[in-house]
Design an enzyme around this catalytic site. Structure first.
Site, PDB file in Angstrom:
ATOM      1  N   ASP A 109      43.243  38.577  39.655  1.00  0.00           N
ATOM      2  CA  ASP A 109      43.556  39.580  40.674  1.00  0.00           C
ATOM      3  C   ASP A 109      44.169  39.033  41.948  1.00  0.00           C
ATOM      4  O   ASP A 109      44.335  39.780  42.914  1.00  0.00           O
ATOM      5  CB  ASP A 109      42.308  40.394  41.020  1.00  0.00           C
ATOM      6  CG  ASP A 109      41.203  39.547  41.628  1.00  0.00           C
ATOM      7  OD1 ASP A 109      41.199  38.327  41.426  1.00  0.00           O
ATOM      8  OD2 ASP A 109      40.330  40.119  42.300  1.00  0.00           O
ATOM      9  N   GLU A 110      44.538  37.762  41.990  1.00  0.00           N
ATOM     10  CA  GLU A 110      45.189  37.259  43.199  1.00  0.00           C
ATOM     11  C   GLU A 110      46.097  36.086  42.869  1.00  0.00           C
ATOM     12  O   GLU A 110      45.899  35.371  41.892  1.00  0.00           O
ATOM     13  CB  GLU A 110      44.170  36.873  44.276  1.00  0.00           C
ATOM     14  CG  GLU A 110      43.259  35.725  43.917  1.00  0.00           C
ATOM     15  CD  GLU A 110      42.386  35.296  45.086  1.00  0.00           C
ATOM     16  OE1 GLU A 110      42.890  35.176  46.222  1.00  0.00           O
ATOM     17  OE2 GLU A 110      41.184  35.072  44.848  1.00  0.00           O
TER      18      GLU A 110
END
Length: 364
Positions: A109-110
């Protein structure tokens, strides 16, 4: 690409908002607007992610599920669906690739993006970040926050400033003033233990850290002193490194009270295992070596490992191996202040092309 000086770089840090929980809310309309935790609600269950509605009650990732339930009686628990999260992550990575080939994923997610030279020909890094956020929302139905700056340290700090669904831009002439206002515990590379040590030395903000001469920092923090010295001035020379392969994935816990009791140690190790396996799943990697770490009350550290011909394929095998390694050290010579469990000798899951970050470590 010429990396140039940090002031010449254009770095974006993209961080999805409550990613796992947001995917569950997207796919289950009955969860929208309600407190949601992804993970287990049982005695040994652990929260892997919490929606923003749950966070208002104090629910956080890595929190025992039973405690989260006490803090928020209406909390909805959703079982993790890592196959879905991986697929959404691939969609997001494909969006990144429209703008740059220099992408460093940190997790599903990043990621960091170096857009000093961008494929889309947009004029500014801010425009690129806004377009990425727009495309993510349009194609996945999810929101992302972005930090835009001239180095990785400040881009990551900036992405957290206006969450959720926000953007923060820090220009080179603003970097030093920006970090001066922040608590040191927010700096990448300063975990809870180091932050507590700094607090005892009177260092609580970036400005406090900047006030310390380099010899003082070397005396107390050794090899990390140069990084802390630069970070407090908004300096970070680390380049964005595309597609680094994971070396290890691990989780460790430091206890408030030293543990000697077998059942207490096993229970803690089981909770560590429950937090470790989702991170292994998220990395798209599996490891052939399981390593147990024990730090004793006198700060001495031992590690014990067991390797297998094939990668550990499921959480029950991981838990059994961790327990066996711990049992081999019982009774402990003195109380344990920390336990850790990790996997090494990593290899990609069959059929998975994406690689993982250099190292995924959760230290509490």
């Amino acid at each position: 690409m010429d990396e140039g000086t940090p002031q010449n770089r254009k770095i974006i840090h993209i961080d999805m908002d409550a990613f796992y929980a947001s995917v569950e809310q997207r796919d289950h309309p009955e969860m929208r607007g309600k407190p949601v935790a992804v993970g287990g609600s049982g005695v040994r269950g652990v929260v892997a992610a919490a929606s923003y509605e749950a966070r208002t009650f104090g629910v956080r990732s890595a929190m025992p599920g039973a405690r989260a339930r006490r803090m928020c009686p209406d909390l909805i628990f959703a079982r993790p669906r890592f196959d879905v999260y991986r697929e959404v992550s691939r969609q997001i990575r494909a969006i990144f690739a429209q703008f740059t080939d220099v992408i460093q994923p940190l997790s599903l997610d990043e990621a960091y993006l170096d857009v000093t030279e961008n494929k889309a020909g947009l004029g500014t890094a801010t425009q690129i970040a806004e377009e990425i956020r727009r495309l993510i929302c349009a194609e996945t139905g999810l929101t992302a926050s972005a930090g835009v700056s001239y180095n990785k340290l400040i881009a990551k700090l900036a992405s957290d400033q206006n969450k959720p669904d926000g953007i923060c831009v820090i220009r080179p002439d603003q970097g030093a003033a920006f970090v001066a206002t922040l608590p040191v515990r927010r700096f990448h590379g300063i975990g809870p233990v180091t932050a507590a040590k700094m607090q005892k030395l009177g260092i609580e903000t970036g400005a406090d850290l900047r006030a310390q001469p380099l010899p003082f920092l070397k005396q107390h923090f050794g090899s990390m002193a140069d990084y802390y010295h630069g970070a407090s001035r908004g300096i970070d020379h680390r380049p964005v490194r595309a597609r680094e392969v994971a070396k290890s994935i691990s989780v460790e816990d430091t206890f408030g009270t030293d543990l000697t009791d077998r059942d207490a140690l096993i229970a803690e190790l089981d909770m560590i295992t429950e937090r470790l396996w989702p991170r292994i799943e998220a990395s798209n990697m599996r490891g052939r070596t399981v390593t147990l770490k024990i730090k004793f009350a006198d700060f001495a550290i031992i590690t014990r490992s067991r390797s297998f011909p094939a990668a550990v394929a499921d959480p029950s095998s991981l838990a059994a191996t961790g327990r066996a390694l711990l049992e081999g050290e019982l009774p402990l010579r003195m109380g344990a202040r920390l336990l850790g469990l990790g996997v090494h000798n990593l290899e990609p899951v069959a059929g998975v092309l994406d690689t993982a970050p250099a190292q995924l470590v959760l230290a509490i």
